[in-house]
Each structure stands twice: as structure tokens, then as C-alpha cells.
Design a protein around this motif. Structure first.
Motif, PDB file in Angstrom:
ATOM      1  N   ALA A  21     -14.568 -15.776  -6.282  1.00  0.00           N
ATOM      2  CA  ALA A  21     -15.884 -16.111  -5.886  1.00  0.00           C
ATOM      3  C   ALA A  21     -16.750 -14.902  -5.703  1.00  0.00           C
ATOM      4  CB  ALA A  21     -15.584 -16.429  -4.306  1.00  0.00           C
ATOM      5  N   ARG A  22     -16.253 -13.620  -5.781  1.00  0.00           N
ATOM      6  CA  ARG A  22     -17.192 -12.550  -5.948  1.00  0.00           C
ATOM      7  C   ARG A  22     -18.006 -12.330  -7.145  1.00  0.00           C
ATOM      8  NH1 ARG A  22     -14.786  -6.522  -5.821  1.00  0.00           N
ATOM      9  NH2 ARG A  22     -13.399  -7.401  -4.219  1.00  0.00           N
ATOM     10  N   TRP A  23     -17.328 -12.684  -8.302  1.00  0.00           N
ATOM     11  CA  TRP A  23     -17.925 -12.731  -9.599  1.00  0.00           C
ATOM     12  C   TRP A  23     -17.571 -14.179 -10.177  1.00  0.00           C
ATOM     13  CZ3 TRP A  23     -21.287  -9.209 -10.429  1.00  0.00           C
ATOM     14  CH2 TRP A  23     -20.972  -7.744 -10.008  1.00  0.00           C
ATOM     15  N   GLY A  24     -18.627 -14.853  -9.874  1.00  0.00           N
ATOM     16  CA  GLY A  24     -18.911 -16.282 -10.822  1.00  0.00           C
ATOM     17  C   GLY A  24     -19.171 -16.258 -12.099  1.00  0.00           C
ATOM     18  N   THR A  25     -19.142 -17.041 -12.748  1.00  0.00           N
ATOM     19  CA  THR A  25     -19.432 -17.133 -14.137  1.00  0.00           C
ATOM     20  C   THR A  25     -21.127 -17.023 -14.342  1.00  0.00           C
ATOM     21  OG1 THR A  25     -17.591 -18.228 -14.659  1.00  0.00           O
ATOM     22  CG2 THR A  25     -19.273 -18.346 -16.406  1.00  0.00           C
ATOM     23  N   PHE A  26     -21.614 -16.159 -14.873  1.00  0.00           N
ATOM     24  CA  PHE A  26     -23.069 -16.242 -15.229  1.00  0.00           C
ATOM     25  C   PHE A  26     -23.322 -17.127 -16.529  1.00  0.00           C
ATOM     26  CE2 PHE A  26     -22.213 -12.310 -12.964  1.00  0.00           C
ATOM     27  CZ  PHE A  26     -23.263 -12.085 -12.085  1.00  0.00           C
ATOM     28  N   VAL A  27     -24.174 -17.751 -16.436  1.00  0.00           N
ATOM     29  CA  VAL A  27     -24.871 -18.574 -17.613  1.00  0.00           C
ATOM     30  C   VAL A  27     -26.010 -17.854 -17.845  1.00  0.00           C
ATOM     31  CG1 VAL A  27     -25.464 -20.657 -18.718  1.00  0.00           C
ATOM     32  CG2 VAL A  27     -23.389 -20.697 -17.286  1.00  0.00           C
ATOM     33  N   THR A  57      -9.467  -8.589 -19.077  1.00  0.00           N
ATOM     34  CA  THR A  57     -10.867  -8.308 -18.397  1.00  0.00           C
ATOM     35  C   THR A  57     -11.633  -6.809 -19.073  1.00  0.00           C
ATOM     36  OG1 THR A  57      -9.898  -6.870 -16.680  1.00  0.00           O
ATOM     37  CG2 THR A  57     -10.158  -9.194 -16.398  1.00  0.00           C
ATOM     38  N   ALA A  58     -10.745  -6.232 -20.211  1.00  0.00           N
ATOM     39  CA  ALA A  58     -11.318  -5.046 -20.679  1.00  0.00           C
ATOM     40  C   ALA A  58     -12.429  -5.495 -21.472  1.00  0.00           C
ATOM     41  CB  ALA A  58     -10.311  -4.284 -21.389  1.00  0.00           C
ATOM     42  N   LEU A  59     -12.542  -6.469 -22.533  1.00  0.00           N
ATOM     43  CA  LEU A  59     -13.197  -6.942 -23.410  1.00  0.00           C
ATOM     44  C   LEU A  59     -14.675  -7.815 -22.505  1.00  0.00           C
ATOM     45  CD1 LEU A  59     -11.377  -8.138 -26.598  1.00  0.00           C
ATOM     46  CD2 LEU A  59     -13.036  -6.162 -26.382  1.00  0.00           C
ATOM     47  N   PRO A  60     -15.673  -7.550 -23.057  1.00  0.00           N
ATOM     48  CA  PRO A  60     -16.762  -8.588 -22.550  1.00  0.00           C
ATOM     49  C   PRO A  60     -16.444  -9.870 -22.205  1.00  0.00           C
ATOM     50  CG  PRO A  60     -17.821  -6.744 -23.849  1.00  0.00           C
ATOM     51  CD  PRO A  60     -16.236  -6.659 -23.873  1.00  0.00           C
ATOM     52  N   LEU A  90     -26.529 -17.724 -23.879  1.00  0.00           N
ATOM     53  CA  LEU A  90     -25.304 -16.882 -23.525  1.00  0.00           C
ATOM     54  C   LEU A  90     -24.578 -17.441 -22.167  1.00  0.00           C
ATOM     55  CD1 LEU A  90     -25.781 -13.169 -24.411  1.00  0.00           C
ATOM     56  CD2 LEU A  90     -24.777 -14.753 -26.134  1.00  0.00           C
ATOM     57  N   GLN A  91     -23.152 -17.491 -22.388  1.00  0.00           N
ATOM     58  CA  GLN A  91     -22.152 -17.753 -21.110  1.00  0.00           C
ATOM     59  C   GLN A  91     -21.496 -16.370 -20.810  1.00  0.00           C
ATOM     60  OE1 GLN A  91     -20.484 -21.636 -20.195  1.00  0.00           O
ATOM     61  NE2 GLN A  91     -18.583 -20.476 -20.612  1.00  0.00           N
ATOM     62  N   VAL A  92     -21.936 -15.893 -19.808  1.00  0.00           N
ATOM     63  CA  VAL A  92     -21.254 -14.435 -19.393  1.00  0.00           C
ATOM     64  C   VAL A  92     -20.489 -14.626 -18.430  1.00  0.00           C
ATOM     65  CG1 VAL A  92     -21.631 -12.235 -19.202  1.00  0.00           C
ATOM     66  CG2 VAL A  92     -23.077 -13.176 -20.676  1.00  0.00           C
ATOM     67  N   ARG A  93     -19.441 -14.417 -18.220  1.00  0.00           N
ATOM     68  CA  ARG A  93     -18.255 -14.723 -17.126  1.00  0.00           C
ATOM     69  C   ARG A  93     -18.349 -13.092 -16.362  1.00  0.00           C
ATOM     70  NH1 ARG A  93     -16.044 -18.018 -20.964  1.00  0.00           N
ATOM     71  NH2 ARG A  93     -15.832 -20.323 -20.185  1.00  0.00           N
ATOM     72  N   GLU A  94     -18.894 -12.438 -16.250  1.00  0.00           N
ATOM     73  CA  GLU A  94     -19.101 -11.097 -15.341  1.00  0.00           C
ATOM     74  C   GLU A  94     -20.350 -10.663 -15.021  1.00  0.00           C
ATOM     75  OE1 GLU A  94     -18.138  -7.591 -17.826  1.00  0.00           O
ATOM     76  OE2 GLU A  94     -16.879  -9.144 -18.978  1.00  0.00           O
ATOM     77  N   ASN A  95     -20.530  -9.501 -14.627  1.00  0.00           N
ATOM     78  CA  ASN A  95     -21.925  -8.949 -14.124  1.00  0.00           C
ATOM     79  C   ASN A  95     -22.499  -8.384 -15.757  1.00  0.00           C
ATOM     80  OD1 ASN A  95     -24.194  -7.483 -13.289  1.00  0.00           O
ATOM     81  ND2 ASN A  95     -22.863  -6.428 -11.925  1.00  0.00           N
ATOM     82  N   PRO A  96     -23.761  -9.104 -15.836  1.00  0.00           N
ATOM     83  CA  PRO A  96     -24.310  -8.854 -17.292  1.00  0.00           C
ATOM     84  C   PRO A  96     -25.112  -7.572 -17.296  1.00  0.00           C
ATOM     85  CG  PRO A  96     -25.655 -10.610 -16.068  1.00  0.00           C
ATOM     86  CD  PRO A  96     -24.269 -10.365 -15.219  1.00  0.00           C
TER      87      PRO A  96
END
Length: 345
Positions: A21-27, A57-60, A90-96
Motif C-alpha cells: 500500500a505504501r508504494w502503489g503502481t504509478f501509471v 526490485t533492483a531493476l527499475p 509508461l507504467q511505473v511500479r515504483e517511485n518515478p
């Protein structure tokens, strides 16, 4: 009331749920110079070994968003001028804000520039060519596959009727000397090996080369992403009309796409033909799937074009149906001029 302690497994699941919940997926839809961010909860990584999870989780964690492939989901190339903001959802699944981006040359995989912060729309490289977007984090890089970005040679680099020795001719806007007529923003530079690069599911770069007898390489073409998306939507609509399944195979043959003004004038085509702007394509499609090209195919294609324009008015344009015996095979002209036009030939 008796409270039953949570099992160790349940505690782990709850902790992972809180972390997710802390890091959702950023679209991150990179439109122009601004981004639109939307969140959703990613699936939990229960069952991964500790080292496997760390490696993952190491790779973007990012990939092209679904709409990076156009409304049809079948467009595989985007276009931009040098240094221009690239429309690349882009669909980014972490803090961009923790990510960097760079461009990688499609030819040899080398970096075209230094990595920069992903704070908005990525800027295209300064050198015309074909690139893929790479995202970096902590010194590790992920190259995003599936979408190629073509950096154009700007129209202003055209000298007279030529561009780098390739004869283009003059556009109506140049001849009239007014802003009432348009011209392409730029041209795709195409080498012999580039001609086989896919630009959509059914089209290659070579389909947009003018068949004017010029034999030197490189050659140049104007290509509109609107007509690419429209054609793929038409093909999908034909498949649906045939059986309600977009997986039905539809065969097509490109007669003509981009035409240089020089070639257009020599053949006495319409002096303001949409082919000169790269947003028109003439195609013969075996729409009914009988292995032949006939007038009945053009009827199905015309029906599909009407459906697409009704569903996507922003792709409104011209359609010409050519079934005369003077042509080797029946075909349909499709363009994305922005207003409806119909004719027969």
C-alpha cells in the motif's frame, strides 16, 4: 471476548499488504511536458526467496503502458523531433522520482546520451535515428522493449527540393508561400536495413517508401501516427465483422503510403494528396478471408472504416474505394485528414 493471535504466516501477509500500500503502481502518462499519475495496488510477492525478491526490485520496475501502443494496441513506433518531449505513456511500479532515463540506439544498443531524471516527459535525442527508452536506478538499467522512437529530420533541413541528396520536391505550402497549407513536421530517415523495422503489427517502414525509382540510400518518408492507428483499428474491425474475434488473421497488401510531392506531381495525382503528408495509405485487404482480392472485400473494408470513424471521431478522414477494372486489384484509400470525405474510383 477471546482474541486469537495471528499466525506467523498471517502476520507476514499483513506486513506485505501494508508495504504494497505504501508504494502503489504509478501509471505515468507522459503527455507533452506534464505527467498524469494514477495509483493501483500491485500483487504481493509472497513466496519469493529473500534474494530473489531483492533482485526483482533492483531493476527499475517499468514497462510501456497499454496506450503506448495506440488505441489499436498495435502501433510499435512513435515519432518526435530532435529534443522534443516524447509522448510515451509508461507504467511505473515504483517511485518515478528515483528513476533516470536515457536513450539507447536501436542499431547497436549503445547509449545516445547521458541519463537524466525522469521528472516529466522524456526529451528525444538530438540525432535523428531509432531509439529505445531505458530507465536506470542504482546503476542498473532496464531497456523498454516493444516501442521504438523515431527521431525525425526536421522539415527545415530540407534544401530546395532535396533533403540530404534525396529528391522530395516542393509542398503546396512552399509554392504558395502562405500558412494556409501544411507540410510534414519532419521526415524519417530510412536505410536499406531499416526498411524492415515494424511500425505496427501489419506495417513495416518500407511500406512508406515512395516507389519513384530512386535507388540510393538512405531514403526519407513522412509518417503520421494517426493513419497507423486507424489502419490497425480497421483491420481489427474487419476481424470482428468476420467472426467477432480480433485474432482472425487478415491479409493486406500496401499499394502506396507516403508519396513525395515530386512523384505526386509527375503522376498528376491530386496536387494536395494526403499521401504527401504521410497520413494516407492505399491497401488491398482480403477482408472476407477467401484468399482472393475482389470488390466484395472493399465493401467489408468500407464498413470497417465507417465503424472506426464512428467510434474514434478524432481519426475521421477520407476513404476512396477503387474497384475499376483498370486497376490490377481492388483497393481502398484510407486517410486521417481530420474531416470526412468519400469517393469511388
Amino acid at each position: 471476548m477471546t482474541v486469537t493471535p495471528l499466525s506467523r504466516h498471517a502476520q507476514l501477509r499483513a506486513a506485505l499488504k501494508r508495504e504494497g500500500a505504501r508504494w502503489g503502481t504509478f501509471v505515468l502518462a507522459l503527455l507533452g511536458a506534464a505527467g498524469v499519475v494514477q495509483y493501483y495496488r500491485p500483487p504481493a510477492t509472497i513466496g519469493l526467496a529473500p534474494f530473489a525478491a531483492a533482485k526483482r526490485t533492483a531493476l527499475p520496475r517499468a514497462e510501456p503502458a497499454l496506450n503506448a501502443f495506440g488505441k489499436s494496441g498495435a502501433v510499435q513506433m512513435r515519432f518526435a523531433l530532435p529534443g522534443e518531449a516524447v509522448h510515451y505513456p509508461l507504467q511505473v511500479r515504483e517511485n518515478p522520482s528515483e528513476l533516470l532515463y536515457a536513450w539507447v540506439r536501436l542499431t547497436d544498443g549503445t547509449s545516445a546520451d547521458s541519463a537524466r531524471a525522469l521528472t516529466g516527459a522524456p526529451r528525444a535525442p538530438q540525432e535523428p535515428g531509432f531509439y529505445q527508452l531505458a530507465l536506470e536506478k542504482g546503476g542498473l538499467r532496464r531497456v523498454l522493449r516493444g516501442v521504438t522512437v523515431a527521431v525525425l529530420i526536421p522539415f527545415d533541413e530540407k534544401r530546395g527540393s532535396d533533403i540530404e541528396g534525396y529528391r522530395i520536391g516542393t509542398f503546396l505550402a512552399e509554392r504558395l508561400g502562405s500558412g494556409e497549407k501544411e507540410h510534414p513536421a519532419g521526415f524519417v530517415k530510412i536505410t536499406e536495413s531499416d526498411a524492415q523495422l515494424p511500425i505496427t503489427k501489419h506495417l513495416r517502414l518500407g511500406d512508406f517508401l515512395t516507389r519513384d525509382g530512386q535507388t540510393q540510400w538512405p531514403r526519407y518518408a513522412a509518417i503520421s501516427p494517426l493513419v497507423l492507428d486507424k489502419l490497425e483499428l480497421v483491420v481489427a474491425s474487419i476481424a470482428e465483422l468476420r467472426g467477432g474475434d480480433t485474432r482472425v488473421r487478415v491479409e493486406l497488401n500496401v499499394h502506396s503510403a507516403f508519396r513525395t510531392p515530386a512523384y505526386n506531381g509527375y503522376n498528376r495525382f491530386s496536387r494536395d494528396s494526403r499521401h504527401q503528408y504521410g497520413d494516407a495509405i492505399d491497401v488491398a485487404i482480403d477482408a472476407n478471408g477467401d484468399g482472393k482480392l475482389s470488390a466484395s472485400d472493399t465493401k467489408l473494408v468500407a464498413q470497417a472504416v465507417d465503424r472506426v470513424e464512428q467510434q474514434h471521431p478524432e481519426l475521421m478522414g477520407g476513404m476512396g474505394v477503387y474497384t475499376s477494372e483498370k486497376y490490377n486489384q481492388p483497393y481502398v484509400h484510407i486517410d486521417a485528414r481530420g474531416k470526412k470525405a468519400r469517393w469511388r474510383g
